[in-house]
Every structure is written in structure tokens, then in C-alpha cells.
Design a protein around this motif. Structure first.
Motif, PDB file in Angstrom:
ATOM      1  N   ILE A  82      -7.099 -13.321  -6.265  1.00 57.60           N
ATOM      2  CA  ILE A  82      -8.030 -13.164  -7.384  1.00 57.60           C
ATOM      3  C   ILE A  82      -9.064 -14.277  -7.445  1.00 57.60           C
ATOM      4  O   ILE A  82     -10.271 -14.019  -7.539  1.00 57.60           O
ATOM      5  CB  ILE A  82      -7.259 -13.067  -8.716  1.00 57.60           C
ATOM      6  CG1 ILE A  82      -6.423 -11.788  -8.747  1.00 57.60           C
ATOM      7  CG2 ILE A  82      -8.225 -13.104  -9.894  1.00 57.60           C
ATOM      8  CD1 ILE A  82      -5.595 -11.614 -10.005  1.00 57.60           C
ATOM      9  N   VAL A  92     -13.296  -7.892  -9.853  1.00 59.69           N
ATOM     10  CA  VAL A  92     -11.861  -7.732  -9.615  1.00 59.69           C
ATOM     11  C   VAL A  92     -11.285  -6.741 -10.619  1.00 59.69           C
ATOM     12  O   VAL A  92     -11.390  -6.943 -11.826  1.00 59.69           O
ATOM     13  CB  VAL A  92     -11.121  -9.077  -9.723  1.00 59.69           C
ATOM     14  CG1 VAL A  92      -9.619  -8.863  -9.565  1.00 59.69           C
ATOM     15  CG2 VAL A  92     -11.643 -10.058  -8.686  1.00 59.69           C
ATOM     16  N   CYS A  94      -7.790  -5.357 -11.627  1.00 56.07           N
ATOM     17  CA  CYS A  94      -6.376  -5.663 -11.418  1.00 56.07           C
ATOM     18  C   CYS A  94      -5.473  -4.747 -12.237  1.00 56.07           C
ATOM     19  O   CYS A  94      -5.577  -4.694 -13.466  1.00 56.07           O
ATOM     20  CB  CYS A  94      -6.103  -7.117 -11.784  1.00 56.07           C
ATOM     21  SG  CYS A  94      -4.465  -7.695 -11.307  1.00 56.07           S
TER      22      CYS A  94
END
Length: 226
Positions: A82, A92, A94
């Protein structure tokens, strides 16, 4: 550090993986450099911990052991995957982050949200998503989706009693109230297109409207959960 960090949360069967996949294609089509990852997992060590945590044979696993393993996997994942992505200016996406531990272990397991936060506070070193999308769904519906989806893995947490999953949902809803500035709640029981439209709108709004004074611009947040 100019990346964007988004996490996606929800009870079992909420449809996070499907939404993240659609969102990845949507954002790439708009020219964003996107990285999709998941927790627990994402990197070699964290994936090994995932296999241990979710193994259906380990029903005797203690709640504190579970919480510590999740935090360990999260630390390695953050460090290896990350943070480098954020430093490279990537978006990102997630699948789960700290809120999962707070809802599952802190609230549903009864370990205490503050106690589980302290474990993770040490692990994440101030890194938090700028936006968390929480897909809310009745556990009855979510678990039925899992039973009907033969391609989805059935893990140890899926086998918990319905009362446990009800507590997970209750925990998430409490977190959404406490962090209303970060967590967007989306009704995941609606048609897929409606859920995606609201998800894409929320994420795109944050991508296009992030101000320089937003502490999430660097990916770090030194505040406490309370």
C-alpha cells in the motif's frame, strides 16, 4: 506522497469484490492508475497468514490470536504494497482494512473496539483510507448469497452463527456513526447497478474534490478512533 487510499467494508456476502472490480475498470477508463488489493493478504507473508486465519479447521482459534494475526498481516501488506503504491501516486482500492478488525474482533468477538484499535494503531503507523465505503446488508441475505455463489471461498468466519454476523453488522453501523466524515454507507441489498452508481459517485467525488488541507493526502492519519 500523492496517492489515494480507499477501503471497502461490509459483512460476509455484501458484494465488495464485485464492486471493487467494476470500480477498477471504471477508474482506469477515466485515466487513473489503480491498484486493487485485499486483506488479509495482498503480499506473500500476509497471504500465508490469511490461509491460517481463515482455515475452517482452526475453529479453536482464540479471539485475541485472531486479532493479532490480522494486525500482523495488515502491517506487512501496508509496508510492502500500500505505501509504495501511495508514494507512486496510485489509487489504492483495498478490500477491507482496519474497520474490519474493529467490527469483527473488537465488536462481534467482544474484545473491545478500543483494545483492537490499539493493536492496529501500532501496525498501521498512522496510515488510514481517505474514504471507506461500507456496503450494508442484512446478514441473512449476505450469507444466502455466499451459499448460492459456488465460486466464492467459504472460510472459517462464514461458518460462524448468525448472531455473530448480526453483531458484525451492528459494529460496522456504530463505526459509520463515529466516522461519518470518512465512512460512506451504501445499501448493498439493492440492484447491482444502483449500488455501483452510488459507489462510483462517492469515490469519484473524493478523487476530484480532495483539498490540500486534507490530512489523508499523505495517506497518514494520527487521530484516534474515538
Amino acid at each position: 506522497m500523492n496517492g489515494y487510499f480507499f477501503s471497502f467494508e461490509g459483512p460476509e456476502g455484501a458484494g465488495k469484490t464485485t464492486m471493487i472490480g467494476k470500480l477498477e475498470s471504471f477508474l482506469r477508463g477515466r485515466g487513473f492508475d489503480v491498484m486493487v488489493t485485499r486483506e488479509p493478504g495482498g503480499v506473500r507473508i500476509a497471504e500465508a497468514i490469511r490461509a491460517l486465519i481463515l482455515n475452517r479447521e482452526y475453529t479453536e482459534m482464540d479471539g485475541r490470536t485472531e486479532a493479532l494475526l490480522y494486525a500482523a498481516a495488515r502491517r506487512q501488506h501496508l509496508l510492502e504494497k500500500i505505501v509504495p503504491a501511495l508514494e507512486a501516486g496510485r489509487v489504492v482500492l483495498c478490500d477491507r482494512f482496519v474497520d474490519s478488525s474493529l467490527a469483527y474482533q473488537g465488536f462481534a468477538r467482544g474484545l473491545g473496539v478500543e483494545e483492537v484499535w490499539k493493536i492496529n494503531e501500532f501496525a498501521i503507523d498512522g496510515y488510514m483510507p481517505s474514504l471507506t465505503v461500507y456496503f450494508d446488508i442484512d446478514p441473512h441475505i449476505g450469507l444466502e448469497r455466499i451459499r448460492q455463489n459456488r465460486e466464492r471461498e467459504v472460510n472459517r468466519l462464514d461458518l460462524e452463527a448468525l448472531s455473530f454476523h448480526d453483531k458484525v453488522r451492528e459494529g460496522y453501523r456504530e463505526l459509520a456513526k463515529r466516522f461519518a466524515d470518512r465512512i460512506v454507507v451504501i445499501d448493498a441489498s439493492r440492484p447491482l447497478d444502483d449500488v455501483f452508481s452510488e459507489t462510483a459517485t462517492a469515490v469519484l467525488s473524493r478523487l476530484e474534490g480532495r483539498s490540500k488541507r486534507d490530512f489523508h493526502e499523505s495517506g497518514r492519519d494520527d487521530s484516534h478512533w474515538t
